[in-house]
Each structure stands twice: as structure tokens, then as C-alpha cells.
Design an enzyme around this catalytic site. Structure first.
Site, mmCIF file in Angstrom:
data_model
loop_
_atom_site.group_PDB
_atom_site.id
_atom_site.type_symbol
_atom_site.label_atom_id
_atom_site.label_comp_id
_atom_site.label_asym_id
_atom_site.label_seq_id
_atom_site.Cartn_x
_atom_site.Cartn_y
_atom_site.Cartn_z
ATOM 1 N N HIS A 151 37.181 16.993 -51.263
ATOM 2 C CA HIS A 151 35.833 16.810 -51.016
ATOM 3 C C HIS A 151 36.379 15.580 -49.598
ATOM 4 O O HIS A 151 35.708 14.635 -50.172
ATOM 5 C CB HIS A 151 35.105 17.001 -52.055
ATOM 6 C CG HIS A 151 34.094 16.519 -51.711
ATOM 7 N ND1 HIS A 151 33.004 17.168 -52.122
ATOM 8 C CD2 HIS A 151 32.808 15.967 -50.859
ATOM 9 C CE1 HIS A 151 31.468 16.943 -51.515
ATOM 10 N NE2 HIS A 151 31.604 16.146 -50.465
ATOM 11 N N GLU A 196 33.192 22.346 -47.498
ATOM 12 C CA GLU A 196 32.902 22.591 -46.112
ATOM 13 C C GLU A 196 33.641 21.661 -45.077
ATOM 14 O O GLU A 196 34.062 20.511 -44.569
ATOM 15 C CB GLU A 196 31.929 21.186 -46.518
ATOM 16 C CG GLU A 196 30.624 21.435 -47.456
ATOM 17 C CD GLU A 196 29.330 20.730 -46.712
ATOM 18 O OE1 GLU A 196 29.414 19.700 -45.948
ATOM 19 O OE2 GLU A 196 28.143 20.949 -47.346
ATOM 20 N N ASN A 333 26.801 25.708 -49.848
ATOM 21 C CA ASN A 333 25.879 24.643 -49.563
ATOM 22 C C ASN A 333 25.407 24.869 -48.571
ATOM 23 O O ASN A 333 25.438 24.816 -47.320
ATOM 24 C CB ASN A 333 26.918 23.491 -48.847
ATOM 25 C CG ASN A 333 28.301 23.111 -50.928
ATOM 26 O OD1 ASN A 333 27.915 23.565 -51.737
ATOM 27 N ND2 ASN A 333 29.064 21.663 -50.041
ATOM 28 N N TYR A 335 21.323 23.436 -47.318
ATOM 29 C CA TYR A 335 20.371 22.088 -46.815
ATOM 30 C C TYR A 335 19.038 22.850 -46.176
ATOM 31 O O TYR A 335 18.086 21.870 -46.289
ATOM 32 C CB TYR A 335 20.918 20.603 -46.466
ATOM 33 C CG TYR A 335 21.841 19.773 -47.460
ATOM 34 C CD1 TYR A 335 23.278 20.510 -47.654
ATOM 35 C CD2 TYR A 335 21.494 18.893 -48.565
ATOM 36 C CE1 TYR A 335 23.918 20.432 -48.456
ATOM 37 C CE2 TYR A 335 22.159 18.894 -49.484
ATOM 38 C CZ TYR A 335 23.563 18.968 -49.506
ATOM 39 O OH TYR A 335 24.210 18.694 -50.616
ATOM 40 N N GLU A 402 25.802 22.939 -53.686
ATOM 41 C CA GLU A 402 25.099 21.694 -53.108
ATOM 42 C C GLU A 402 23.559 22.146 -52.215
ATOM 43 O O GLU A 402 23.294 23.232 -51.849
ATOM 44 C CB GLU A 402 26.089 20.731 -52.297
ATOM 45 C CG GLU A 402 27.042 20.710 -52.519
ATOM 46 C CD GLU A 402 27.221 19.588 -51.518
ATOM 47 O OE1 GLU A 402 26.543 18.370 -50.864
ATOM 48 O OE2 GLU A 402 28.308 18.902 -51.254
HETATM 49 C C1 NOJ Z 1 27.111 18.018 -47.968
HETATM 50 C C2 NOJ Z 1 28.450 17.231 -48.015
HETATM 51 O O1 NOJ Z 1 29.885 17.933 -49.220
HETATM 52 C C3 NOJ Z 1 28.451 15.884 -49.386
HETATM 53 O O2 NOJ Z 1 29.830 15.197 -49.091
HETATM 54 C C4 NOJ Z 1 27.103 14.986 -48.915
HETATM 55 O O3 NOJ Z 1 26.704 13.616 -48.888
HETATM 56 C C5 NOJ Z 1 26.169 15.641 -48.708
HETATM 57 N N1 NOJ Z 1 25.938 17.483 -47.749
HETATM 58 C C6 NOJ Z 1 24.750 15.388 -48.314
HETATM 59 O O4 NOJ Z 1 24.765 15.191 -46.474
#
Ligand code: NOJ
Length: 509
Positions: A151, A196, A333, A335, A402
């Protein structure tokens, strides 16, 4: 309607105004219950929470070097030297995990804690002991460890020879992964190789925002992705041939993407953006080879630029073959989303990933925006993404590894609750439509070092007092909300939320 003098009328009026202003909401389809055995969890990563940057034999990572040498590139010159200090205070994290009642915990292993100089010759038993302890304590409490191998915190010594721009990264990573399978594979059954890749390859090799601060867009970022996907596949192959029979675990790679909603009727632009983003790594893994549209268009662009070959490396023969099928589940992941139409701004850097993608991204001004400037609440985007995965990758098992909301750290974090509620609704709707989703992971358990944003954007369900040497954790209102969702295995409604406002979930430890 709002001119009504009746009290009830005023109430209706206020309610309907707040309804129209609140776009962070998603209507339900189907049952409010998650499937039995659905796994709820939370996530962190080593550099972001551990601290202990030089404790017990750990070597430096590129993020240690970067935060120490380029403080002006990080908000308030912050570092991860101590952060939430999970390296010394994992028991506080464990208490929070138990209080939340999660079924899994996703965390990452710091490569330079295991191999301080990145090489097998530097094996550090104290680093291995730390993760053994974490894994054992999780399992003793009925919490499944989900482990990310990488990571962002590459050992500095590997960067000295070029990091992800050097194909030597591949055997280095395979040796590291092998060590992890040997040390922890008896107990860890869900692995993610990389987190990612598109984010770190672009930020580190195209945009010079993350270490090693390289800015060779449209070339070095593609090289980085190519080496990453090969390293992933080579590690997968080792697992299958040497460890799987005994250990019986699953391996994936945590892939990220915004969803791209078509502006007006531009569905072709939306599809194109998805292929360039999620498809860049998912297509080779689930179908074999980079998406045709990328191969074709990047080659055309490259030849037009006067080059003799495509800027996108070839993924063929042996590599194409071992990459294909190298994931047992889709680790997603996700968002937020963007509105998309065809044609990028002509002033955009050339060459670059953005020029090659050739779409124009905007946001809807009514979308709720959080403490992280890029993050808008668009729950229908998650639904769209899950539909895309269902249709494009043969309804493979998805674990959402995530999803989360950043703000400035308030304990009464109603927007986070709203975000969580509607993104969980998106998951349920997708399950209703036939998606095979087995888990959801909120980012993050605790407030932590948010890369170049330092501690200004906070994603935790638990606040961490970064000014106190003891780094006390305090549950936010959202921790109580998530706990209720987990306990009842369903989306919790407004009435329960109201009960929460008065509940006792707030204690310091
Ligand atoms: C994805 C990333 O994997 C993580 O490291 C980061 O803190 C979060 N997004 C929020 O931006």
C-alpha cells in the site's frame, strides 16, 4: 405550498426542502437486509496508521523519505512517523474493531518492516512478530484478517534502482510475497497484492505528487502499471503452485475507479472512461490483455506523435497468459463519480493518460462534497460500477475493499452517516439485481495520514487525538451507526439514527 400557515404545512415544507437539497440519497429496491454471512469490515494501511517508522529494525520507505525531505509538499508538513501509532497501540484498534463488531479487518503489511532494505537478505523477525501478533489477536476475536501486501510504502532501497520503473520490481515483489505466504498464509486466507495501482502509478510516475516524484506522463505511469500487473500475476502463480493446496486462500488486487456517469446521452464516453480506468487492470486479469480500445488508441496517438512504438507496453505471450485469471475475486475500492462527455480539454498535457482517455470530467454542483475536495457523494455511481463489473467480468465475486467519507474530523459526523447509508443502499440494490457481493469495507477504522493531505482530511469512524502522546481513540457518531447496521444486518433508518444521537457509544480509551 410553503406559504401555508399551518404548523404541519411548515413541517412538510422544511422536510421537502431538505429532501430536494439532499442529493446524497438513494431509493431502495428490494429487501433492506444483507445476505446471511455478508461480511462487514473496516480498512487501514501500514504507513497511514502504524507510526513506528524506524522501530524494531524497520527500514525506510519512500514515504518516510518523502515526508522527511519534502515537507512543503504535504499539508502542514505532516508525516506518518507516529500517526495513530498502531504499531505500538494495536490493542486500541482491536478494542474498536470489537466494539464495532466487524467480521473482517483489512490492513496492509509494511514491506520495509519485513525486508528493511527490500531484499530477502535483510529479513526482520521483529517486523514479522508484529504482524503475527495482529493476526493472532484478530482471529482470537473472530475477526478475519484481509491483508494487502503493498500500500504505497516501497522500501527506499528498491527505489534507488528505479522502483516500479524497473522490471526487477517483479522478482523483488515475488520474494516478498513468498515470505508473507510462508509466515502468515496458514492464517491469512484473503490477500490483496497491490492497492490501487492506477493511483500510485499516476501520482508517482506521471504527476510527481507522490514519491519518487517522477513526471513522465503517458509513459512512466504505463510502465509502472505494466510491472505491477506482472508482479501481481507472478505472485499469484507462486501461491497457486506452492501454497494453495495447503493454505486454500484467495488472492485479488485492490482496483480503484470513479464511476463515470454519462453527461446527456454520452454513454460511449462513459464506457470508454471505465475501460481506461477500471478496465486498465481488470481487463488483463479477467479477459487477457489491456482493453482493445486502449491498445488501439494509445498506439495511434503514439505513432502520430512520431514514436516508433506504442507508449503502452505490450502485454503478450507468457505474461498475457499468466495475468489472465490471476484473481479469485474482484477487490473494489470505490468512493465517488464524475460526469463524462467525449473530448478532453485540448490544453491538457500531451502525452498523458488524460489525453489518451480523451474524455471531459465534471461534477454536478448539487452533489454533496466532503472534506476531501475530490470526494462527492454519488451513491448511484457505486450501483453503476457494480453493474459494470457484473456485466463486464462475468459476475465475479466482489468484495468492496474500500469506501468512505472524509471530513475535518467532527464527532457528530452526520454527512458520513448519510454517505454510508446511501452507499450501502447501492450495494443492496446491486445484490438485488444479481451482483455477487460478499463483503463491504469502510475506509477507515481510525483517522490517519491521508497522504499529501496530511491530517486535514479525516476518514475514520474513530477520531484519534493526534496531539496526545497516547493517541486516544473516540468513536464518532458514524461508528455507532455502522455498529447498528452490522448488528441488524440491514440498512438502519432515520428512526434508529435518531436513537443513536442520544446513545452512549462515545467513550474515550
Ligand atoms: C484510497 C487509498 O487506498 C487510501 O490509502 C486513501 O486513504 C483513501 N483512498 C482515501 O483517500
Amino acid at each position: 405550498m410553503c406559504s401555508s400557515f399551518l404548523f404541519i404545512g411548515i413541517l412538510v415544507c422544511v422536510f421537502s426542502i431538505s429532501q430536494t437539497l439532499n442529493t446524497c440519497d438513494l431509493p431502495a429496491r428490494g429487501s433492506p437486509y444483507f445476505p446471511k454471512n455478508f461480511s462487514f469490515g473496516v480498512a487501514t494501511s501500514a504507513y497511514q496508521v502504524e507510526g513506528g517508522w524506524n522501530s524494531d529494525g524497520k527500514g525506510p520507505s519512500i514515504w518516510d523519505d518523502f515526508t522527511h525531505n519534502y515537507p512543503h509538499m504535504i499539508k502542514n508538513g505532516a508525516t506518518g512517523d507516529v500517526s495513530a501509532d498502531s504499531y505500538h497501540r494495536f490493542d486500541m484498534d482491536l478494542a474498536a474493531l470489537k466494539e464495532l463488531n466487524v467480521s473482517h479487518y483489512r490492513f496492509s503489511i509494511s514491506w520495509p518492516r519485513i525486508f528493511p532494505n527490500g531484499d530477502i537478505s535483510s529479513r526482520n523477525q521483529m517486523g514479522i512478530d508484529y504482524y503475527n501478533d495482529v493476526i493472532d489477536k484478530l482471529l482470537a476475536n473472530g475477526i478475519e484478517p484481509m491483508v494487502t501486501m503493498f500500500h504505497y510504502d516501497l522500501p527506499s532501497e528498491i527505489q534507488k534502482i528505479g522502483g516500479f520503473a524497473n522490471p526487477l520490481l517483479i522478482p523483488k515483489f515475488v520474494m516478498y510475497a513468498t515470505e508473507l505466504f510462508e509466515d502468515f498464509g496458514d492464517r491469512v486466507k484473503i490477500w490483496m497484492t497491490f492497492n490501487e495501482p492506477l493511483v500510485f502509478c499516476k501520482a508517482s510516475y506521471a504527476e510527481a505528487r507522490y514519491p519518487p516524484l517522477v513526471d513522465v506522463p503517458g509513459v512512466a505511469d504505463y510502465l509502472c502499471v505494466d510491472h505491477t500487473i506482472k508482479a501481481h500475476a507472478a505472485a499469484y502463480k507462486v501461491y497457486k503452485s506452492r501454497f494453495y493446496e495447503k493454505q486454500r486462500g484467495k488472492i485479488g488486487m485492490a482496483l480503484d475507479s470513479y464511476f463515470f456517469l454519462p453527461k446527456l446521452n454520452e454513454t460511449e464516453a462513459s464506457h470508454r472512461a471505465l475501460q481506461f480506468n477500471i478496465g486498465f487492470l481488470a481487463h488483463p486479469i479477467f479477459h487477457g490483455g489491456y482493453p482493445e480500445i486502449m491498445v488501439k488508441d494509445i498506439e495511434t496517438n503514439s505513432l502520430n506523435e512520431g514514436r516508433i512504438a506504442s507508449r503502452l507496453p505490450r502485454l503478450e505471450g507468457y505474461w498475457k497468459e499468466i495475468v489472465k485469471g490471476s484473481a479469485d475475486f474482484f477487490a473494489l475500492n470505490h468512493y465517488t463519480s464524475r460526469l463524462i462527455k467525449r473530448s478532453v480539454d485540448p490544453t491538457f498535457m500531451n502525452p498523458s493518460f488524460e489525453r489518451d482517455t480523451d474524455v471531459d470530467e465534471t461534477v454536478d454542483p448539487t452533489w454533496l462534497n466532503g472534506g476531501a475536495p475530490w470526494l462527492y457523494c454519488v451513491p448511484e455511481g457505486l450501483e453503476g460500477m457494480l453493474k459494470f463489473i457484473r456485466e463486464e467480468y462475468n459476475n465475479i465475486e466482489v468484495i468492496i475493499t474500500e469506501n468512505g467519507w472524509g471530513d475535518s474530523g467532527e464527532l457528530e459526523d452526520d454527512n458520513r452517516i448519510q454517505y454510508l447509508k446511501s452507499y450501502l443502499q447501492a450495494v443492496l440494490n446491486a445484490i438485488h439485481d444479481g451482483s455477487h457481493i460478499t463483503g463491504y469495507t469502510y475506509w477507515s477504522l481510525v483517522d490517519n495520514f491521508e497522504w499529501a493531505n496530511g491530517y486535514t482530511a479525516r476518514f475514520g469512524l474513530y477520531a484519534v487525538d493526534m496531539n496526545s502522546p497516547k493517541r486516544e481513540r473516540t468513536p464518532k457518531k458514524s461508528a455507532g451507526y455502522y455498529n447498528q447496521v452490522i448488528k441488524s444486518n440491514k440498512i438502519v433508518n432515520e428512526v434508529d439514527m435518531y436513537r443513536l444521537m442520544k446513545n452512549q457509544f462515545v467513550t474515550k480509551r
